[in-house]
Design a protein around this motif. Structure first.
Motif: not given
Length: 367
Positions: A97, A101, A107-108, A111, A152, A156, A160
């Motif tokens: 995952e 990126f 975004d990935f 997901e 989710r 994320k 980050r």
């Protein structure tokens, strides 16, 4: 709603009250759950575990789908490459995952919890309004889906905030700054860091690093005491002598290794009768398994073989491909030397990628 849904002791209304109470208080808090439902603690726990948690057969009613909805779901499954068999879902290895990126999208590619949408995929919005049980079931499914979307988003933001997008850079920083014991501590503490802010996690790790350093200092002081050293001046002299002894031992090992290599060389000369000695064959690296890597479905067969033999993941390869083809389209020419300057990776890997692009006709080779 007054008749038993799964058993005679529990009515449909009590079933809904149980599910709403568990959604509100959480699984395991049986005291407030039993108070809200109006049953005993043991009855609520046994009924939920037996009917919902550990029952091998599904107890919830099947949702009727219209024929057009079935066709849409089936075509969507074929578009995603899903088979109709009951084969196990392929496991994505850790890191796919993060490595998938895409900075420009922010975004990935894959997901986190990628199957969350399957909960609401088969819901029928045109259900009968009089069917209160089906309506409550649809609402409960939407609540579960919303909670998984929140998880989710939390995952994320965690990636980050802690700067975990570049795995290679993070590993390089850890190797240069941290000792082996500190790396081990960081690996052990990683599951707890998701419950902390970045600042709190940094303080938590620094405190454990300091504790590890203190343990190392205490161990060193015990070593000094065992060798009869009681002063700091004596400890400094001991460290200098120990370093000198280790250097001498390394030099002795190098000398012995050199003498043995000379003996081996002379023996080979006597055996072959010449000074030309064959060099040992270079051991080839093992091909990389990219079966479950992110982006492998976007590659052709020859591209998969190239990624496997050169040990390049599909996502970086697709980025190299995009860069090279964009440069070729911009200038209408591209040489191998220019391709090496453009990609800045191993020259042998660049040559293989360049040759594949030439053989596929994507670029024209100019010597």
């Amino acid at each position: 709603m007054e008749s038993g849904l799964f058993c005679d002791d529990w009515t449909g209304k009590e079933e809904l009250q149980l599910l709403e109470a568990i959604d509100e208080y959480g699984y395991g808090n049986w005291a407030p759950i039993s108070t809200q439902v109006g049953k005993t603690l043991e009855e609520c726990q046994d009924h939920y575990n037996n009917c919902y948690m550990f029952n091998p057969h599904p107890v919830l009613p099947a949702i009727p789908l219209r024929p057009e909805v079935c066709r849409v779901v089936k075509s969507d499954s074929h578009a995603r490459g899903e088979s109709e068999s009951n084969d196990p879902v392929p496991v994505y290895y850790p890191g796919t995952e993060i490595s998938g990126f895409m900075p420009r999208r922010g975004d990935f590619a894959v997901e986190p919890d990628n199957g969350a949408e399957s909960i609401v995929a088969n819901l029928s919005p045109d259900s009968d309004d009089d069917d209160m049980l089906m309506k409550a079931f649809n609402l409960a499914s939407i609540k579960i889906y919303c909670s998984r979307l929140k998880q989710r988003a939390a995952r994320k933001s965690l990636v980050r905030e802690y700067g975990l997008l570049d795995i290679k850079k993070q590993i390089a920083i850890d190797k240069t700054r941290l000792t082996k014991s500190q790396l081990r501590l960081k690996m052990v503490a990683r599951p707890f860091m998701r419950f902390m802010s970045p600042q709190s996690a940094a303080k938590f790790l620094i405190s454990h690093y300091m504790e590890d350093e203190l343990h190392q200092q205490i161990k060193k002081l015990k070593c000094y005491r065992e060798n009869g050293i009681t002063t700091l001046k004596g400890a400094d002299l001991y460290e200098k002598l120990l370093t000198r002894r280790r250097q001498q031992e390394c030099e002795q090992r190098e000398c012995v290794r050199g003498v043995r290599s000379e003996e081996t060389f002379l023996y080979q000369v006597l055996q072959h009768g010449s000074m030309k000695i064959k060099k040992p064959a270079v051991k080839e690296s093992k091909p990389l398994d990219i079966t479950f890597s992110a982006g492998v479905e976007l590659l052709e067969e020859d591209e998969k073989e190239l990624c496997s033999s050169t040990r390049i993941q599909p996502m970086p390869y697709l980025q190299y491909k995009k860069t090279v083809l964009a440069e070729y389209e911009k200038h209408s020419r591209l040489t191998l030397a220019e391709c090496r300057k453009l990609l800045k990776i191993d020259v042998n890997k660049t040559r293989k990628i360049f040759n594949l692009f030439v053989s596929r006709g994507w670029i024209v080779h100019i010597s």
